[in-house]
Motif scaffolding. Structure first.
Motif, PDB file in Angstrom:
ATOM      1  N   ASP A 350       0.831  -1.213   0.000  1.00  0.00           N
ATOM      2  CA  ASP A 350       0.000   0.000   0.000  1.00  0.00           C
ATOM      3  C   ASP A 350       0.862   1.258   0.000  1.00  0.00           C
ATOM      4  OD1 ASP A 350      -2.382  -1.386  -0.075  1.00  0.00           O
ATOM      5  OD2 ASP A 350      -2.561  -1.487   2.112  1.00  0.00           O
ATOM      6  N   GLN A 351       1.975   1.235   0.723  1.00  0.00           N
ATOM      7  CA  GLN A 351       2.858   2.400   0.745  1.00  0.00           C
ATOM      8  C   GLN A 351       3.466   2.665  -0.631  1.00  0.00           C
ATOM      9  OE1 GLN A 351       5.404   1.123   4.001  1.00  0.00           O
ATOM     10  NE2 GLN A 351       4.600   2.750   5.338  1.00  0.00           N
ATOM     11  N   MET A 352       3.807   1.590  -1.339  1.00  0.00           N
ATOM     12  CA  MET A 352       4.367   1.768  -2.678  1.00  0.00           C
ATOM     13  C   MET A 352       3.356   2.416  -3.623  1.00  0.00           C
ATOM     14  SD  MET A 352       6.877  -1.440  -3.559  1.00  0.00           S
ATOM     15  CE  MET A 352       5.817  -2.743  -2.992  1.00  0.00           C
ATOM     16  N   ARG A 353       2.092   2.131  -3.422  1.00  0.00           N
ATOM     17  CA  ARG A 353       1.058   2.736  -4.264  1.00  0.00           C
ATOM     18  C   ARG A 353       0.981   4.239  -4.049  1.00  0.00           C
ATOM     19  NH1 ARG A 353      -4.390  -0.688  -3.714  1.00  0.00           N
ATOM     20  NH2 ARG A 353      -5.032   0.896  -5.225  1.00  0.00           N
ATOM     21  N   ASP A 354       1.429   4.713  -2.897  1.00  0.00           N
ATOM     22  CA  ASP A 354       1.401   6.146  -2.602  1.00  0.00           C
ATOM     23  C   ASP A 354       2.659   6.874  -3.080  1.00  0.00           C
ATOM     24  OD1 ASP A 354      -1.077   5.962  -1.386  1.00  0.00           O
ATOM     25  OD2 ASP A 354      -0.237   5.580   0.605  1.00  0.00           O
ATOM     26  N   MET A 355       3.607   6.148  -3.630  1.00  0.00           N
ATOM     27  CA  MET A 355       4.858   6.769  -4.086  1.00  0.00           C
ATOM     28  C   MET A 355       4.720   7.199  -5.542  1.00  0.00           C
ATOM     29  SD  MET A 355       7.721   4.361  -2.269  1.00  0.00           S
ATOM     30  CE  MET A 355       7.743   4.161  -0.484  1.00  0.00           C
ATOM     31  N   HIS A 356       4.094   8.313  -5.750  1.00  0.00           N
ATOM     32  CA  HIS A 356       3.790   8.791  -7.100  1.00  0.00           C
ATOM     33  C   HIS A 356       5.051   9.187  -7.861  1.00  0.00           C
ATOM     34  CE1 HIS A 356      -0.627   8.862  -6.664  1.00  0.00           C
ATOM     35  NE2 HIS A 356      -0.370   9.106  -5.390  1.00  0.00           N
ATOM     36  N   TYR A 357       6.013   9.778  -7.167  1.00  0.00           N
ATOM     37  CA  TYR A 357       7.228  10.205  -7.868  1.00  0.00           C
ATOM     38  C   TYR A 357       8.030   8.988  -8.336  1.00  0.00           C
ATOM     39  CZ  TYR A 357      11.312  12.852  -9.232  1.00  0.00           C
ATOM     40  OH  TYR A 357      12.334  13.386  -9.976  1.00  0.00           O
ATOM     41  N   LEU A 358       8.149   7.978  -7.495  1.00  0.00           N
ATOM     42  CA  LEU A 358       8.853   6.752  -7.896  1.00  0.00           C
ATOM     43  C   LEU A 358       8.174   6.124  -9.107  1.00  0.00           C
ATOM     44  CD1 LEU A 358      10.843   4.414  -7.559  1.00  0.00           C
ATOM     45  CD2 LEU A 358       9.306   3.441  -5.829  1.00  0.00           C
ATOM     46  N   HIS A 359       6.853   6.083  -9.087  1.00  0.00           N
ATOM     47  CA  HIS A 359       6.102   5.510 -10.206  1.00  0.00           C
ATOM     48  C   HIS A 359       6.379   6.308 -11.479  1.00  0.00           C
ATOM     49  CE1 HIS A 359       2.855   2.820 -11.528  1.00  0.00           C
ATOM     50  NE2 HIS A 359       2.428   3.813 -12.295  1.00  0.00           N
ATOM     51  N   ALA A 360       6.380   7.627 -11.371  1.00  0.00           N
ATOM     52  CA  ALA A 360       6.650   8.480 -12.533  1.00  0.00           C
ATOM     53  C   ALA A 360       8.076   8.293 -13.037  1.00  0.00           C
ATOM     54  CB  ALA A 360       6.414   9.943 -12.154  1.00  0.00           C
ATOM     55  N   ALA A 361       9.023   8.150 -12.118  1.00  0.00           N
ATOM     56  CA  ALA A 361      10.423   7.960 -12.513  1.00  0.00           C
ATOM     57  C   ALA A 361      10.621   6.662 -13.279  1.00  0.00           C
ATOM     58  CB  ALA A 361      11.320   7.988 -11.272  1.00  0.00           C
ATOM     59  N   LEU A 362       9.930   5.602 -12.857  1.00  0.00           N
ATOM     60  CA  LEU A 362      10.018   4.323 -13.559  1.00  0.00           C
ATOM     61  C   LEU A 362       9.362   4.405 -14.934  1.00  0.00           C
ATOM     62  CD1 LEU A 362       9.314   1.788 -10.671  1.00  0.00           C
ATOM     63  CD2 LEU A 362      11.414   1.938 -12.022  1.00  0.00           C
ATOM     64  N   TYR A 363       8.197   5.013 -15.002  1.00  0.00           N
ATOM     65  CA  TYR A 363       7.508   5.152 -16.283  1.00  0.00           C
ATOM     66  C   TYR A 363       8.326   5.980 -17.274  1.00  0.00           C
ATOM     67  CZ  TYR A 363       2.969   2.861 -16.023  1.00  0.00           C
ATOM     68  OH  TYR A 363       1.966   1.920 -16.026  1.00  0.00           O
ATOM     69  N   GLU A 364       8.970   7.013 -16.768  1.00  0.00           N
ATOM     70  CA  GLU A 364       9.786   7.860 -17.638  1.00  0.00           C
ATOM     71  C   GLU A 364      11.011   7.104 -18.143  1.00  0.00           C
ATOM     72  OE1 GLU A 364      10.937  11.754 -19.337  1.00  0.00           O
ATOM     73  OE2 GLU A 364       9.204  10.441 -19.104  1.00  0.00           O
ATOM     74  N   SER A 365      11.590   6.269 -17.295  1.00  0.00           N
ATOM     75  CA  SER A 365      12.717   5.440 -17.703  1.00  0.00           C
ATOM     76  C   SER A 365      12.298   4.447 -18.784  1.00  0.00           C
ATOM     77  CB  SER A 365      13.279   4.684 -16.494  1.00  0.00           C
ATOM     78  OG  SER A 365      14.258   3.744 -16.873  1.00  0.00           O
ATOM     79  N   LEU A 366      11.136   3.825 -18.596  1.00  0.00           N
ATOM     80  CA  LEU A 366      10.635   2.861 -19.573  1.00  0.00           C
ATOM     81  C   LEU A 366      10.231   3.537 -20.884  1.00  0.00           C
ATOM     82  CD1 LEU A 366       8.481   0.654 -17.176  1.00  0.00           C
ATOM     83  CD2 LEU A 366      10.674   0.033 -18.214  1.00  0.00           C
ATOM     84  N   ARG A 367       9.874   4.811 -20.818  1.00  0.00           N
ATOM     85  CA  ARG A 367       9.568   5.551 -22.054  1.00  0.00           C
ATOM     86  C   ARG A 367      10.808   5.658 -22.935  1.00  0.00           C
ATOM     87  NH1 ARG A 367      10.224  10.686 -24.054  1.00  0.00           N
ATOM     88  NH2 ARG A 367      11.260  11.410 -22.155  1.00  0.00           N
ATOM     89  N   LEU A 368      11.955   5.961 -22.323  1.00  0.00           N
ATOM     90  CA  LEU A 368      13.197   6.127 -23.084  1.00  0.00           C
ATOM     91  C   LEU A 368      13.873   4.798 -23.401  1.00  0.00           C
ATOM     92  CD1 LEU A 368      14.667   9.217 -21.189  1.00  0.00           C
ATOM     93  CD2 LEU A 368      13.836   9.171 -23.555  1.00  0.00           C
ATOM     94  N   PHE A 369      13.716   3.840 -22.508  1.00  0.00           N
ATOM     95  CA  PHE A 369      14.372   2.536 -22.693  1.00  0.00           C
ATOM     96  C   PHE A 369      13.390   1.394 -22.450  1.00  0.00           C
ATOM     97  CE2 PHE A 369      17.857   5.408 -21.446  1.00  0.00           C
ATOM     98  CZ  PHE A 369      18.699   5.242 -22.539  1.00  0.00           C
ATOM     99  N   PRO A 370      12.423   1.207 -23.337  1.00  0.00           N
ATOM    100  CA  PRO A 370      11.470   0.097 -23.164  1.00  0.00           C
ATOM    101  C   PRO A 370      12.175  -1.245 -23.318  1.00  0.00           C
ATOM    102  CG  PRO A 370      11.227   1.085 -25.342  1.00  0.00           C
ATOM    103  CD  PRO A 370      12.182   1.962 -24.587  1.00  0.00           C
ATOM    104  N   PRO A 371      11.914  -2.204 -22.432  1.00  0.00           N
ATOM    105  CA  PRO A 371      12.551  -3.528 -22.551  1.00  0.00           C
ATOM    106  C   PRO A 371      12.265  -4.208 -23.883  1.00  0.00           C
ATOM    107  CG  PRO A 371      11.607  -3.256 -20.371  1.00  0.00           C
ATOM    108  CD  PRO A 371      11.144  -2.085 -21.186  1.00  0.00           C
TER     109      PRO A 371
END
Length: 504
Positions: A350-371
């Protein structure tokens, strides 16, 4: 008399075999020559010439970077590689058309199934129609259950605490270079094997042992992907027929994967599997065909191992270039995870779901470097894409998430910058149109393991950032990707690890 007859039959049989294989070889070589001649003489455009002569390598290290360059120059965001019969697009409207509007017209197709058939068989990522729908429904029910998600979370947490953190601590402060990509590949392989088979290969133990199964799986994945890069499928099919070169290696690697998979299935049949939580045990409750079971589980093994490792590798490389993002994530951890007395705790789901900046940072990384840098379908019938591109029946149609993340017309003039803030409004994560961001596919084929993969990545990021400073010796060197089913950095990601001071 008998011995003479036997000798005559033996000679005739040997002669027949020689003539048969000689005819097959000559016919295949003739087909390859005709294909090449037709390709070169039938299309003299600049793009096809550059592909056939590999002249694009003079300016670009990665084929996907060259495609990105071409797509950026295209007025429609769509290009044609005529010699491959491939239409490639980075246009979000086209992506929506392919993955949603005309979904039934764009299956994986038989050519794609042939390329990965030896490795994936009739697994979910290599089939269409009723077989795909059946597996999709079954996987959706399993992966969507609370019990299986909790089981996956427990596996990841255990691997982090018992192996990942002790390994990083063992090299901390010693100026010992560690290949973080290799660590993540070992970590995710342990996790997905436990999750899929109930098997622990122990790849991330402190000694970093060599896993015969992991090496065979890696080799099979890499060589299967190389089939798709051949200028003609006749090339790899001929090598497979004659059991030569990379096809011989692929056959041996797949044999080892099959043997281990069958061993695990046999063990489950001998014991009770109804009370086990791994995917294999769950699927065995409804499927009795061992070959089908093997295909399904190996497909999940492929998806869950390489994609997570690739995403984490790119993320930590980007963090090395953007310490301000790392600081912002740590501030978010402090705010959400720290207990009232200041002691550090393990983040809950539940705490991880509240980490909006971490979620955004991961999504932004995957935008530039999709697996998964690109994905292809095959058109069943003639069609016209929204940008007015005509698609002939049987054409390979590829949408390109890697290129889309770098298109100014899609993401704006700052498209090449790593900016997690583009995903936030008033500090909260706001999703984008999935057809503009098809990193997890979109439409009916959207990734079923998306949420579990993101949770796994978040667990790793939180555990490492909370305890260690990770530094890349040469952070300005852009990753160079090796050909494969997923994006892997050539030479890995060498890092130095330093344990953070404990705040009491």
């Amino acid at each position: 008399m008998v011995s003479g007859l036997y000798s005559w039959f033996s000679s005739m049989f040997a002669a027949f075999c020689f003539m048969f294989f000689s005819f097959t070889l000559l016919l295949s070589l003739f087909s390859v020559v005709i294909f090449v001649l037709r390709s070169k003489l039938g299309c003299k455009c600049e793009i096809c010439h550059a592909y056939l002569t590999s002249s694009w390598t003079e300016e670009f290290d990665n084929l996907c970077d060259w495609f990105t360059h071409l797509l950026e120059k295209s007025a429609t965001g769509t290009i044609h590689i005529h010699v491959l019969g491939n239409t490639i697009t980075a246009n979000p409207e086209n992506v929506e058309h392919i993955l949603k509007t005309r979904f039934e017209n764009y299956p994986k197709g038989k050519p794609f199934a042939a390329i990965l058939g030896d490795l994936l068989g009739k697994g979910i990522f290599n089939v269409d129609g009723d077989s795909w729908k059946f597996q999709r429904k079954m996987a959706s029910l399993e992966l969507g259950s609370i019990s299986i998600r909790r089981h996956g979370f427990d596996i990841v947490s255990s691997e982090i605490q018992s192996r990942l953190l002790p390994l990083l601590s063992s090299v901390s402060g010693k100026q010992q270079v560690l290949d973080l990509q290799d660590v993540f590949r070992r970590f995710s392989f342990d996790n997905i094997c436990k999750f899929s088979f109930g098997l622990d290969p122990g790849c991330l133990e402190l000694s970093l042992p060599v896993s015969e199964f992991a090496e065979a799986f890696d080799l099979a994945s890499r060589l299967s992907a190389q089939r798709g890069l051949a200028s003609s499928p006749l090339i790899w099919k001929l090598k497979r027929l004659l059991n030569l070169g990379t096809e011989k290696q692929l056959k041996q690697a797949i044999k080892l994967v099959n043997e281990l998979a069958q061993k695990m299935i046999n063990q489950r049949r001998e014991k009770r599997f109804s009370d086990r939580d791994d995917l294999l045990s769950r699927f065995m409750g409804t499927i009795n065909d061992d070959k089908y079971l093997r295909d399904i589980v190996v497909s999940f093994l492929l998806a869950g191992r390489d994609t997570v490792a690739s995403g984490l590798t790119s993320f930590f490389w980007l963090l090395s270039q953007h310490p301000e993002v790392e600081s912002a994530i740590r501030e978010e951890i402090e705010r959400i995870v720290r207990s009232s007395d200041g002691r550090e705790q393990i983040a809950s789901y539940d705490q991880m779901r509240d980490m909006h900046y971490l979620h955004a940072a991961l999504y932004e990384s995957l935008r530039l470097f999709p697996p998964i840098q690109f994905d292809s379908k095959f058109s069943l019938e003639d069609d016209i894409l929204p940008d007015c591109t005509f698609v002939r029946k049987g054409t390979r149609v590829t949408y390109h998430p890697y290129a889309m993340g770098r298109m100014e017309r899609v993401w704006g003039p700052d498209c090449l910058e790593y900016k997690p803030a583009r995903w936030l409004e008033d500090g909260r994560y706001v999703p984008e149109n999935p057809f503009k961001y098809p990193v997890f596919q979109a439409g009916q084929r959207v990734c079923l393991g998306k949420e579990m993969a993101l949770v796994e990545m978040k667990c790793v990021v939180l555990a490492i950032i909370s305890r260690f400073n990770i530094r890349v010796p040469n952070p300005k060197q852009t990753p160079r990707f090796a050909p494969g089913l997923t994006a892997n950095v050539r030479g890995g990601l060498p890092v130095l690890v330093q344990e953070k001071a404990i705040v009491s």
